[in-house]
Design an enzyme around this catalytic site. Sequence first.
Site, PDB file in Angstrom:
ATOM      1  N   LEU A   1     -91.663  -4.592 -72.351  1.00 58.60           N
ATOM      2  CA  LEU A   1     -92.598  -5.039 -73.396  1.00 58.60           C
ATOM      3  C   LEU A   1     -92.045  -6.191 -74.220  1.00 58.60           C
ATOM      4  O   LEU A   1     -92.762  -6.744 -75.049  1.00 58.60           O
ATOM      5  CB  LEU A   1     -92.970  -3.883 -74.317  1.00 58.60           C
ATOM      6  CG  LEU A   1     -93.949  -2.840 -73.764  1.00 58.60           C
ATOM      7  CD1 LEU A   1     -94.256  -1.790 -74.833  1.00 58.60           C
ATOM      8  CD2 LEU A   1     -95.242  -3.481 -73.273  1.00 58.60           C
ATOM      9  N   ARG A   2     -90.747  -6.532 -74.032  1.00 65.47           N
ATOM     10  CA  ARG A   2     -90.138  -7.636 -74.807  1.00 65.47           C
ATOM     11  C   ARG A   2     -90.222  -7.376 -76.314  1.00 65.47           C
ATOM     12  O   ARG A   2     -90.325  -6.254 -76.751  1.00 65.47           O
ATOM     13  CB  ARG A   2     -90.781  -8.991 -74.431  1.00 65.47           C
ATOM     14  CG  ARG A   2     -90.977  -9.245 -72.937  1.00 65.47           C
ATOM     15  CD  ARG A   2     -89.694  -9.211 -72.140  1.00 65.47           C
ATOM     16  NE  ARG A   2     -89.888  -9.738 -70.791  1.00 65.47           N
ATOM     17  CZ  ARG A   2     -89.150  -9.419 -69.750  1.00 65.47           C
ATOM     18  NH1 ARG A   2     -88.153  -8.549 -69.868  1.00 65.47           N
ATOM     19  NH2 ARG A   2     -89.377  -9.944 -68.569  1.00 65.47           N
TER      20      ARG A   2
ATOM     21  N   ASN B   1     -83.834  -4.107 -72.001  1.00 62.35           N
ATOM     22  CA  ASN B   1     -83.099  -5.369 -71.763  1.00 62.35           C
ATOM     23  C   ASN B   1     -83.630  -6.512 -72.628  1.00 62.35           C
ATOM     24  O   ASN B   1     -83.994  -7.573 -72.139  1.00 62.35           O
ATOM     25  CB  ASN B   1     -83.112  -5.746 -70.272  1.00 62.35           C
ATOM     26  CG  ASN B   1     -84.497  -6.021 -69.718  1.00 62.35           C
ATOM     27  OD1 ASN B   1     -85.483  -5.472 -70.194  1.00 62.35           O
ATOM     28  ND2 ASN B   1     -84.567  -6.878 -68.717  1.00 62.35           N
TER      29      ASN B   1
ATOM     30  N   HIS C   1     -81.020   0.418 -62.050  1.00 70.03           N
ATOM     31  CA  HIS C   1     -81.380  -0.828 -61.362  1.00 70.03           C
ATOM     32  C   HIS C   1     -80.449  -0.875 -60.149  1.00 70.03           C
ATOM     33  O   HIS C   1     -79.285  -1.236 -60.264  1.00 70.03           O
ATOM     34  CB  HIS C   1     -81.181  -2.061 -62.244  1.00 70.03           C
ATOM     35  CG  HIS C   1     -81.616  -3.319 -61.542  1.00 70.03           C
ATOM     36  ND1 HIS C   1     -82.748  -4.020 -61.882  1.00 70.03           N
ATOM     37  CD2 HIS C   1     -81.099  -3.952 -60.461  1.00 70.03           C
ATOM     38  CE1 HIS C   1     -82.894  -5.043 -61.045  1.00 70.03           C
ATOM     39  NE2 HIS C   1     -81.899  -5.022 -60.178  1.00 70.03           N
TER      40      HIS C   1
ATOM     41  N   HIS D   1     -87.846   0.941 -59.297  1.00 68.80           N
ATOM     42  CA  HIS D   1     -88.469  -0.128 -58.488  1.00 68.80           C
ATOM     43  C   HIS D   1     -87.850  -0.265 -57.094  1.00 68.80           C
ATOM     44  O   HIS D   1     -87.294  -1.293 -56.752  1.00 68.80           O
ATOM     45  CB  HIS D   1     -88.447  -1.476 -59.236  1.00 68.80           C
ATOM     46  CG  HIS D   1     -87.178  -1.844 -59.952  1.00 68.80           C
ATOM     47  ND1 HIS D   1     -85.954  -1.795 -59.362  1.00 68.80           N
ATOM     48  CD2 HIS D   1     -86.979  -2.268 -61.212  1.00 68.80           C
ATOM     49  CE1 HIS D   1     -85.046  -2.170 -60.233  1.00 68.80           C
ATOM     50  NE2 HIS D   1     -85.640  -2.456 -61.368  1.00 68.80           N
TER      51      HIS D   1
ATOM     52  N   HIS E   1     -92.805 -13.181 -68.282  1.00 72.44           N
ATOM     53  CA  HIS E   1     -92.075 -14.380 -68.690  1.00 72.44           C
ATOM     54  C   HIS E   1     -93.130 -15.463 -68.895  1.00 72.44           C
ATOM     55  O   HIS E   1     -94.085 -15.543 -68.105  1.00 72.44           O
ATOM     56  CB  HIS E   1     -91.099 -14.849 -67.601  1.00 72.44           C
ATOM     57  CG  HIS E   1     -89.982 -13.887 -67.324  1.00 72.44           C
ATOM     58  ND1 HIS E   1     -88.824 -13.859 -68.087  1.00 72.44           N
ATOM     59  CD2 HIS E   1     -89.840 -12.916 -66.400  1.00 72.44           C
ATOM     60  CE1 HIS E   1     -88.015 -12.916 -67.612  1.00 72.44           C
ATOM     61  NE2 HIS E   1     -88.612 -12.322 -66.593  1.00 72.44           N
TER      62      HIS E   1
ATOM     63  N   ALA F   1     -86.987 -13.998 -62.967  1.00 71.93           N
ATOM     64  CA  ALA F   1     -87.512 -12.939 -62.098  1.00 71.93           C
ATOM     65  C   ALA F   1     -88.450 -12.047 -62.886  1.00 71.93           C
ATOM     66  O   ALA F   1     -88.117 -11.632 -64.001  1.00 71.93           O
ATOM     67  CB  ALA F   1     -86.358 -12.110 -61.552  1.00 71.93           C
TER      68      ALA F   1
HETATM   69  C1  NCD Z   1     -87.050  -7.776 -65.112  1.00 74.45           C
HETATM   70  C2  NCD Z   1     -87.153  -8.584 -66.411  1.00 74.45           C
HETATM   71  O1  NCD Z   1     -87.687  -9.691 -66.362  1.00 74.45           O
HETATM   72  O2  NCD Z   1     -86.751  -8.078 -67.452  1.00 74.45           O
HETATM   73  N1  NCD Z   1     -87.307  -8.642 -64.005  1.00 74.45           N
HETATM   74  C3  NCD Z   1     -87.693  -8.270 -62.762  1.00 74.45           C
HETATM   75  O3  NCD Z   1     -87.760  -9.116 -61.882  1.00 74.45           O
HETATM   76  N2  NCD Z   1     -88.010  -7.031 -62.483  1.00 74.45           N
HETATM   77  C4  NCD Z   1     -85.724  -7.128 -65.042  1.00 74.45           C
HETATM   78  C5  NCD Z   1     -85.637  -6.035 -64.011  1.00 74.45           C
HETATM   79  O4  NCD Z   1     -86.278  -4.991 -64.137  1.00 74.45           O
HETATM   80  O5  NCD Z   1     -84.904  -6.213 -63.037  1.00 74.45           O
HETATM   81 ZN    ZN Z   2     -87.595  -3.754 -64.761  1.00 76.53          ZN
END
Ligand code: NCD
Ligand code: ZN
Length: 347
Positions: A17-18, A42, A135, A173, A250, A262
């Site tokens: 959710l940033r 993160n 992860h 994932h 992003h 990513a």
């Molecule tokens: C995630 C992110 O942008 O925080 N990016 C992704 O590609 N999944 C980080 C993560 O879950 O690996």
């Molecule tokens: Zn993730």
Amino acid sequence: MSTSLTLPRPDDWHLHLRDGAMLAGIAPESARHFARAIIMPNLVPPVVTGAEAAAYRERIRAVTGPGFTPLMTLYLTEGTDPADVVAAHAAGIITAVKLYPAGATTNSASGVRDIDRVRGVLEAMAEAGIPLLTHGEVTDPEVDIFDREAVFIDRVLDPLRRALPALRVVMEHITTADAVDYARSAPERLGATITTHHLVINRNHMLAGGIRPHYYCLPVAKRERHRAALVAAAISGDARFFLGTDSAPHADDAKLAACGCAGCFTATNTLSVLAQVFEAAGALDRLEGFVSRHGAGFYGLPVNTDTITLERRDTPISYPAKIETGAGPVTVFDPGFPLHWQVAPAA
Ligand code: NCD
Ligand code: ZN
């Protein structure tokens, strides 16, 4: 063919959710459809203490209101204090702890380099029943990026589970047939989340006929046979597999760059995409388990008592191509096929 499907309100067991303007812009996209979500820690800097998780939870609630429950996680570092983790869990502040191998993905520089250094935290978590969310990719530069998940299982996950069999673990994932097989072979203390986008794209979608940065995420999409194994797991009815969208926004300028970030942003249309995938596989009756029941079961939480309804439309539904946020526009995942399932507006 069914034209409508009513399910207990779904949950998202892996969500980014940033913070700040991005949080304000994108959180409503998840809160509209999902009751609860496991919130990834993160941020920059990462959420490492119980106090930081409590403060972040308030910032999320201020945006979403009370209809959405953020289930918080801590970012495991080599300096994490086991007592803080156990206290935050006992106080109901956190639900789980996230392991990022250092350097594996977005904002993972503070992650774990040497798993032996977090042994004390993991032992305390096993004792208190706190799940570890992995992860699952090694960061060894010698290991090819397409092999990093399978190698993580052999080098890190399997030895860890043998050393600490009581620890509850979620393989986050998953993207490979190897991970599906490993999860299937394990007892129910092991769960695995599957994203929406990994059920749809393989590496050709990302790389053949031009590079498509919006399909770049980590773990990176693999060969078609792996995507097929993920679909088979998701529709199998096996309660070890459940939805974690890994919706990871992003802003477009960070995605469409010489070194692009990513992450696929799927919050907006995830349920429509999933209904389409399950329908195409002849498994619409299994969608409820995958999105509304299995994850709650793993975490020992009740299934949500309110419902959502998906309606099948003859003409493709429309959804925004981008979500405009104060941190810039975020492109919504394009599954590459028309969507016919619409989440009905709340009654
Ligand atoms: C995630 C992110 O942008 O925080 N990016 C992704 O590609 N999944 C980080 C993560 O879950 O690996
Ligand atoms: Zn993730």
